[in-house]
Design a protein around this motif. Structure first.
Motif, mmCIF file in Angstrom:
data_model
loop_
_atom_site.group_PDB
_atom_site.id
_atom_site.type_symbol
_atom_site.label_atom_id
_atom_site.label_comp_id
_atom_site.label_asym_id
_atom_site.label_seq_id
_atom_site.Cartn_x
_atom_site.Cartn_y
_atom_site.Cartn_z
ATOM 1 N N ARG A 25 -9.420 -4.430 1.302
ATOM 2 C CA ARG A 25 -8.962 -3.958 2.608
ATOM 3 C C ARG A 25 -9.527 -2.586 2.947
ATOM 4 O O ARG A 25 -9.592 -2.209 4.114
ATOM 5 C CB ARG A 25 -7.429 -3.918 2.639
ATOM 6 N N GLN A 26 -9.932 -1.823 1.924
ATOM 7 C CA GLN A 26 -10.506 -0.508 2.195
ATOM 8 C C GLN A 26 -11.867 -0.603 2.876
ATOM 9 O O GLN A 26 -12.297 0.343 3.538
ATOM 10 C CB GLN A 26 -10.645 0.282 0.887
ATOM 11 N N HIS A 27 -12.553 -1.739 2.711
ATOM 12 C CA HIS A 27 -13.885 -1.905 3.296
ATOM 13 C C HIS A 27 -13.846 -2.661 4.619
ATOM 14 O O HIS A 27 -14.895 -2.913 5.209
ATOM 15 C CB HIS A 27 -14.799 -2.652 2.313
ATOM 16 N N GLU A 30 0.830 -1.193 0.000
ATOM 17 C CA GLU A 30 0.000 0.000 0.000
ATOM 18 C C GLU A 30 0.869 1.249 0.000
ATOM 19 O O GLU A 30 1.984 1.254 0.514
ATOM 20 C CB GLU A 30 -0.908 0.019 1.223
ATOM 21 N N ASP A 51 -2.186 9.197 1.236
ATOM 22 C CA ASP A 51 -3.577 8.974 0.889
ATOM 23 C C ASP A 51 -3.797 9.242 -0.590
ATOM 24 O O ASP A 51 -2.918 9.723 -1.306
ATOM 25 C CB ASP A 51 -4.492 9.840 1.757
ATOM 26 N N GLU A 52 -4.996 8.922 -1.051
ATOM 27 C CA GLU A 52 -5.300 9.030 -2.475
ATOM 28 C C GLU A 52 -5.261 10.476 -2.958
ATOM 29 O O GLU A 52 -4.813 10.757 -4.070
ATOM 30 C CB GLU A 52 -6.678 8.415 -2.748
ATOM 31 N N ARG A 58 -6.209 -5.158 -2.370
ATOM 32 C CA ARG A 58 -6.033 -3.808 -1.834
ATOM 33 C C ARG A 58 -7.377 -3.099 -1.698
ATOM 34 O O ARG A 58 -7.623 -2.380 -0.726
ATOM 35 C CB ARG A 58 -5.104 -3.019 -2.750
ATOM 36 N N HIS A 59 -8.256 -3.301 -2.678
ATOM 37 C CA HIS A 59 -9.570 -2.659 -2.618
ATOM 38 C C HIS A 59 -10.422 -3.264 -1.507
ATOM 39 O O HIS A 59 -11.153 -2.542 -0.813
ATOM 40 C CB HIS A 59 -10.275 -2.808 -3.967
#
Length: 277
Positions: free
Chosen positions: A274-276, A99, A103-104, A271-272
């Motif tokens: 883990r965002q939830h 990661e 941040d984005e 990775r996506h």
């Protein structure tokens, strides 16, 4: 004079029984020397440049010379900032981490800055300025610099080289602008009064009409309060981001949590998810 002088650059050096230059490419000489030389020395109006102490460039137009030199200083400074940021990010990242630490939103800002820098580098490399290029001989190298000066007061030209401050160079003479650029340290056979000749000029930004030397013109344009600033707020945000190139590993993926469809690689899927969590 020509604007088509070229140098040979290479990506890597392969050493076997003999050394080989790998991935050679022709690059524009003037722009490459301004961006990558370890030392740059100029005369009073910057129409004569010496790169790394042995390559001499003569430019017909001193205004174009000063403009290119100032642009190269800005590009080199921004390039170093981008490289330093990427190296620092790599140093902070542990090998097992995938990661990004930032941040984005911050990553998007950095991507826009890098894209803007790439466009400016392309425009800089495509600039057409007539000049001559030659190698200096041994006797010329021995008598290249004016040497230390008794009068060390720097010329009052704010904005000529951006925010850089001029300080007397202890050995070459002239004034050290950065760790690689020394201004007005080369010996010259030109008229002593040529730098003082002024002609009337009108600023295209603020309308100032005054007699100025070429250096004073460039200094005023760089510091003019009404001149358009690089990287104006909102300029980069308005440009849409280019679509990312599809990878052979990407597959359609539907996220049940956010009810959106993506084109992800297996790593991006994890990775996506883990965002939830």
């Amino acid at each position: 004079m020509s604007s088509r002088h070229q140098l040979l650059a290479f990506v890597s050096l392969l050493e076997t029984t003999k050394p080989y230059l790998v991935n050679c490419v022709r690059v524009p000489a003037l722009q490459s020397l301004l961006l990558f030389s370890r030392s740059l020395d100029t005369n009073g109006d910057c129409s004569r440049l010496v790169a790394d102490g042995w390559l001499e460039l003569q430019l017909a137009d001193s205004e174009s010379a000063v403009g290119l030199l100032a642009a190269s200083l800005r590009l080199r400074a921004r390039w170093e900032q981008v490289l330093a940021r990427q190296l620092a990010r790599q140093a902070r990242r542990r090998p097992e981490e995938e990661e990004e630490d930032e941040d984005e939103e911050e990553a998007a800002v950095h991507r826009r800055e890098e894209a803007a820098l790439s466009r400016e580098l392309l425009r800089f490399a495509a600039s057409q300025v007539p000049y001559s290029l030659r190698r200096l001989m041994g006797l010329e190298i021995q008598n290249l610099y004016v040497g230390p000066q008794t009068i060390t007061a720097a010329p009052s030209l704010p904005g000529l080289f951006g925010s850089s401050t001029l300080s007397p160079h202890p050995t070459k003479g002239g004034y050290a602008v950065t760790d690689f650029l020394t201004y007005n340290c080369l010996t010259s056979d030109t008229d002593l009064y040529s730098d003082c000749l002024r002609t009337f000029w009108t600023c295209p930004h603020c309308g100032l009409h005054a007699p100025l030397t070429p250096l004073e013109r460039v200094a005023h344009e760089n510091s003019c309060p009404q001149a358009p600033q690089d990287g104006a707020p909102g300029a980069e945000e308005a440009a849409p981001e280019p679509p990312q190139k599809a990878s052979a590993l990407q597959r359609p993926y539907h996220c049940e949590a956010c009810q959106q469809d993506f084109l992800f690689t297996p790593t991006e899927v994890l990775r996506h998810r883990r965002q939830h969590v």
